[in-house]
Design a protein around this motif. Structure first.
Motif, PDB file in Angstrom:
ATOM      1  N   LEU A  37      24.446  47.791   1.761  1.00  0.00           N
ATOM      2  CA  LEU A  37      24.469  47.660   3.285  1.00  0.00           C
ATOM      3  C   LEU A  37      23.759  46.001   2.823  1.00  0.00           C
ATOM      4  O   LEU A  37      22.028  46.276   2.858  1.00  0.00           O
ATOM      5  N   VAL A  64      33.141  42.287   1.079  1.00  0.00           N
ATOM      6  CA  VAL A  64      34.920  42.929   0.568  1.00  0.00           C
ATOM      7  C   VAL A  64      35.488  41.780   0.445  1.00  0.00           C
ATOM      8  O   VAL A  64      35.348  40.510   1.139  1.00  0.00           O
ATOM      9  N   ALA A 105      30.035  42.716   4.732  1.00  0.00           N
ATOM     10  CA  ALA A 105      29.892  43.268   5.871  1.00  0.00           C
ATOM     11  C   ALA A 105      28.688  44.034   5.983  1.00  0.00           C
ATOM     12  O   ALA A 105      27.792  44.372   5.256  1.00  0.00           O
ATOM     13  N   LYS A 107      27.821  49.844   8.155  1.00  0.00           N
ATOM     14  CA  LYS A 107      28.492  50.526   8.150  1.00  0.00           C
ATOM     15  C   LYS A 107      29.712  50.271   8.954  1.00  0.00           C
ATOM     16  O   LYS A 107      31.006  50.832   8.216  1.00  0.00           O
ATOM     17  N   LEU A 165      32.408  47.322   7.406  1.00  0.00           N
ATOM     18  CA  LEU A 165      32.473  47.998   6.096  1.00  0.00           C
ATOM     19  C   LEU A 165      33.900  48.883   6.746  1.00  0.00           C
ATOM     20  O   LEU A 165      35.370  48.593   6.176  1.00  0.00           O
ATOM     21  N   PHE A 171      34.650  45.839  -3.609  1.00  0.00           N
ATOM     22  CA  PHE A 171      33.757  46.084  -3.287  1.00  0.00           C
ATOM     23  C   PHE A 171      32.813  45.460  -4.183  1.00  0.00           C
ATOM     24  O   PHE A 171      33.070  45.355  -4.754  1.00  0.00           O
TER      25      PHE A 171
END
Length: 292
Positions: free
Chosen positions: A137, A141, A155, A158, A161, A175
């Motif tokens: 991270l 996306v 993102a 979490k 995402l 991704f």
């Protein structure tokens, strides 16, 4: 010589700056040009035969749409710029990366999105964790089909995402590794006929995306030799007559991010003074055989 410029069926106008400039440069070189919207069911099968007679009068088509069916019809009758296969390879961003992989081209690490066929199905926590395990991270996306920076998201958490995975679970997406050193800026190069015309640096003060259409700025930029070689190689692999290729500024090297088969060149011409439309028109004319 007579050519057809075909634009998207739902374009607000057929007279985009790109169309105007290409018609100007082609006409200047003695080419008669018609411009049509792709909204007349050009991909038709009647009595088991693909109809193509209406295209008989054209020597070539400058195809400024992403519909993948019509090019297959047109290519039976005339030369396309770009070809049907090249358009398909670039329209789907995941296909683009798969085509360029294993050729020594440096790109951000990329995962194909999980494709769901049931809107009520839930995204599993393990699926979210899997993406994070590979890419960490923040993570980018992207919708597999999109242009001008739309369909591209970042993102940072979490939860974000997972929300994006939920949003796009029923449509093709991917991704991608986030390249922080290139946040809000990239290097766009234009390739015509296997030659790099030049480059611009696109930048944004307010967005991680640098697209001019989203408020970014463009200025002329030198194209390093490594970028030039990679751009030419990528265009050759994908079979492109014309394209705009976006490179990210990695910490150690440039990284190819996207290849756009119908890249807009208005901002590029304005920033560089390079006649992109003229170069493309010359390439088209030099690659048409009208002896038949």
């Amino acid at each position: 010589m007579k050519g057809l410029i075909l634009v998207n069926a739902y374009a607000k106008t057929t007279e985009t700056r790109q169309v105007v400039r290409m018609r100007e440069e082609l006409t200047r070189r003695g080419v008669t040009v018609d411009t049509l919207r792709n909204d007349q069911h050009f991909a038709r099968i009647t009595n088991n035969i693909v109809e193509e007679e209406e295209f008989k009068k054209y020597d070539f088509c400058l195809y400024l749409d992403k519909d993948k069916y019509v090019p297959r019809v047109l290519s039976k009758r005339m030369r396309l710029f770009n070809s049907a296969s090249a358009i398909e390879y670039c329209d789907d961003k995941m296909i683009t990366h798969l085509m360029l992989a294993n050729h020594g081209i440096i790109m951000p690490d990329t995962l194909a999105g999980f494709l769901c066929y049931d809107r009520s199905a839930e995204i599993r926590e393990d699926s979210v964790s899997c993406v994070m395990a590979y890419l960490g991270l923040p993570v980018i996306v992207k919708q597999a089909y999109g242009s001008m920076g739309t369909g591209v998201y970042k993102a940072d958490t979490k939860d974000r995402l997972k929300a994006l995975m939920e949003k796009f679970k029923c449509e093709p997406h991917l991704f991608q590794q986030y390249i922080g050193s290139s946040c809000g800026k990239d290097l766009r190069v234009i390739v015509v006929g296997g030659k790099v015309l030049g480059g611009i640096e696109r930048s944004s003060d307010t967005d991680f995306r640098s697209n001019v259409g989203l408020g970014g700025h463009a200025k002329r930029a030198d194209v390093p030799t490594e970028v030039e070689k990679t751009a030419i190689k990528a265009a050759e692999i994908l079979g492109l007559d014309y394209c705009g290729i976006d490179f990210l500024y990695g910490e150690k090297t440039y990284m190819l991010c996207e290849v756009n088969s119908n890249a807009f060149f208005d901002a590029f011409e304005a920033a560089t003074g390079i006649n992109v439309a003229g170069a493309y028109a010359e390439h088209i004319i030099n690659n048409i055989d009208i002896s038949n």
